[in-house]
Write a protein that holds these residues in place. Structure first.
Motif, PDB file in Angstrom:
ATOM      1  N   GLU A 144       7.815  -6.007  14.388  1.00  0.00           N
ATOM      2  CA  GLU A 144       6.503  -5.371  14.361  1.00  0.00           C
ATOM      3  C   GLU A 144       6.267  -4.847  12.956  1.00  0.00           C
ATOM      4  OE1 GLU A 144       4.223  -4.899  16.978  1.00  0.00           O
ATOM      5  OE2 GLU A 144       5.505  -6.291  18.072  1.00  0.00           O
ATOM      6  N   PHE A 145       5.137  -5.203  12.343  1.00  0.00           N
ATOM      7  CA  PHE A 145       4.794  -4.689  11.021  1.00  0.00           C
ATOM      8  C   PHE A 145       4.047  -3.384  11.214  1.00  0.00           C
ATOM      9  CE2 PHE A 145       2.140  -4.484   7.143  1.00  0.00           C
ATOM     10  CZ  PHE A 145       3.160  -4.445   6.224  1.00  0.00           C
ATOM     11  N   VAL A 146       4.708  -2.263  10.906  1.00  0.00           N
ATOM     12  CA  VAL A 146       4.159  -0.935  11.143  1.00  0.00           C
ATOM     13  C   VAL A 146       4.009  -0.160   9.843  1.00  0.00           C
ATOM     14  CG1 VAL A 146       4.535   1.259  12.338  1.00  0.00           C
ATOM     15  CG2 VAL A 146       5.195  -0.868  13.445  1.00  0.00           C
ATOM     16  N   LYS A 147       4.988  -0.268   8.956  1.00  0.00           N
ATOM     17  CA  LYS A 147       5.008   0.485   7.711  1.00  0.00           C
ATOM     18  C   LYS A 147       5.555  -0.373   6.584  1.00  0.00           C
ATOM     19  CE  LYS A 147       5.608   5.076   9.597  1.00  0.00           C
ATOM     20  NZ  LYS A 147       6.329   6.332   9.514  1.00  0.00           N
ATOM     21  N   CYS A 148       5.237   0.036   5.358  1.00  0.00           N
ATOM     22  CA  CYS A 148       5.813  -0.609   4.190  1.00  0.00           C
ATOM     23  C   CYS A 148       5.778   0.371   3.027  1.00  0.00           C
ATOM     24  CB  CYS A 148       5.075  -1.897   3.837  1.00  0.00           C
ATOM     25  SG  CYS A 148       3.362  -1.647   3.311  1.00  0.00           S
ATOM     26  N   SER A 149       6.517   0.075   1.996  1.00  0.00           N
ATOM     27  CA  SER A 149       6.514   0.878   0.782  1.00  0.00           C
ATOM     28  C   SER A 149       6.232  -0.061  -0.378  1.00  0.00           C
ATOM     29  CB  SER A 149       7.870   1.562   0.594  1.00  0.00           C
ATOM     30  OG  SER A 149       7.894   2.256  -0.626  1.00  0.00           O
ATOM     31  N   VAL A 150       5.198   0.249  -1.144  1.00  0.00           N
ATOM     32  CA  VAL A 150       4.818  -0.579  -2.282  1.00  0.00           C
ATOM     33  C   VAL A 150       4.874   0.293  -3.527  1.00  0.00           C
ATOM     34  CG1 VAL A 150       3.038  -2.042  -3.299  1.00  0.00           C
ATOM     35  CG2 VAL A 150       3.285  -1.944  -0.812  1.00  0.00           C
ATOM     36  N   ALA A 151       5.744  -0.071  -4.456  1.00  0.00           N
ATOM     37  CA  ALA A 151       5.897   0.650  -5.721  1.00  0.00           C
ATOM     38  C   ALA A 151       6.095   2.150  -5.490  1.00  0.00           C
ATOM     39  CB  ALA A 151       4.712   0.391  -6.633  1.00  0.00           C
ATOM     40  N   GLY A 152       6.886   2.496  -4.485  1.00  0.00           N
ATOM     41  CA  GLY A 152       7.208   3.892  -4.225  1.00  0.00           C
ATOM     42  C   GLY A 152       6.209   4.647  -3.379  1.00  0.00           C
ATOM     43  N   THR A 153       5.125   3.996  -2.956  1.00  0.00           N
ATOM     44  CA  THR A 153       4.131   4.639  -2.091  1.00  0.00           C
ATOM     45  C   THR A 153       4.273   4.094  -0.677  1.00  0.00           C
ATOM     46  OG1 THR A 153       2.586   4.873  -3.936  1.00  0.00           O
ATOM     47  CG2 THR A 153       1.666   5.055  -1.725  1.00  0.00           C
ATOM     48  N   ALA A 154       4.428   4.986   0.289  1.00  0.00           N
ATOM     49  CA  ALA A 154       4.565   4.577   1.687  1.00  0.00           C
ATOM     50  C   ALA A 154       3.189   4.342   2.289  1.00  0.00           C
ATOM     51  CB  ALA A 154       5.304   5.648   2.479  1.00  0.00           C
ATOM     52  N   TYR A 155       3.044   3.231   3.004  1.00  0.00           N
ATOM     53  CA  TYR A 155       1.809   2.892   3.698  1.00  0.00           C
ATOM     54  C   TYR A 155       2.116   2.651   5.162  1.00  0.00           C
ATOM     55  CZ  TYR A 155      -0.147   2.073  -0.952  1.00  0.00           C
ATOM     56  OH  TYR A 155      -0.561   2.227  -2.240  1.00  0.00           O
ATOM     57  N   GLY A 156       1.181   2.964   6.027  1.00  0.00           N
ATOM     58  CA  GLY A 156       1.334   2.744   7.452  1.00  0.00           C
ATOM     59  C   GLY A 156       1.384   4.052   8.206  1.00  0.00           C
TER      60      GLY A 156
END
Length: 143
Positions: A41-53
């Motif tokens: 399940e795609f719920v959260k991710c971290s891109v360049a140190g910023t958490a999304y989701g």
């Protein structure tokens, strides 16, 4: 191998798997005799140190249960007591919610180029095999 839900047969993406298949002598299955299905399940991710989701992961649910505390809502998916309620996505495996990313909002982020590269890489890694020409250094993509 064949996946009925999408009506697609399996395709070997590398030669490594062909070599390794000859080494398999045991296949493990669950107690019903069917192969285990690993679904993500795609719920959260971290891109360049910023958490999304804004969703709640299974790990967060387990930790809250272990600690005996209800999960506090991080989005609009909560009742009057602040406890998170589940809302299932209509897209299988996609339960991602974050107004900073969804509906092209990421285009206005100062790091939009990094966000675009992250999601492109995420998509490409599942359908494409990059091949580098050793002489020219040029990268081509094999589907």
């Amino acid at each position: 191998m064949y996946y009925e839900e999408t009506d697609k047969p399996a395709h070997a993406r590398t030669s490594n798997i062909t070599e390794e298949l000859g080494q398999v002598d045991t296949i493990l299955s669950d107690k019903t005799g069917t192969l285990t299905c690993n679904s993500i399940e795609f719920v959260k991710c971290s891109v360049a140190g910023t958490a999304y989701g804004r969703g709640i992961t299974e790990v967060e649910k387990a930790m809250a249960k272990r600690n005996g505390s209800p999960l506090m809502a991080k989005s609009n998916d909560h009742g009057e007591d602040g406890v998170v309620t589940s809302r299932k996505s209509t897209v299988k495996g996609f339960n991602f919610e974050d107004e900073r990313i969804m509906n092209a909002s990421w285009l206005f982020d100062p790091h939009s180029d990094v966000i675009q590269k992250f999601f492109r890489l995420l998509a490409v890694c599942h359908i494409v095999i990059p091949e580098v020409d050793e002489v020219t250094g040029k990268v081509s993509y094999d589907f």
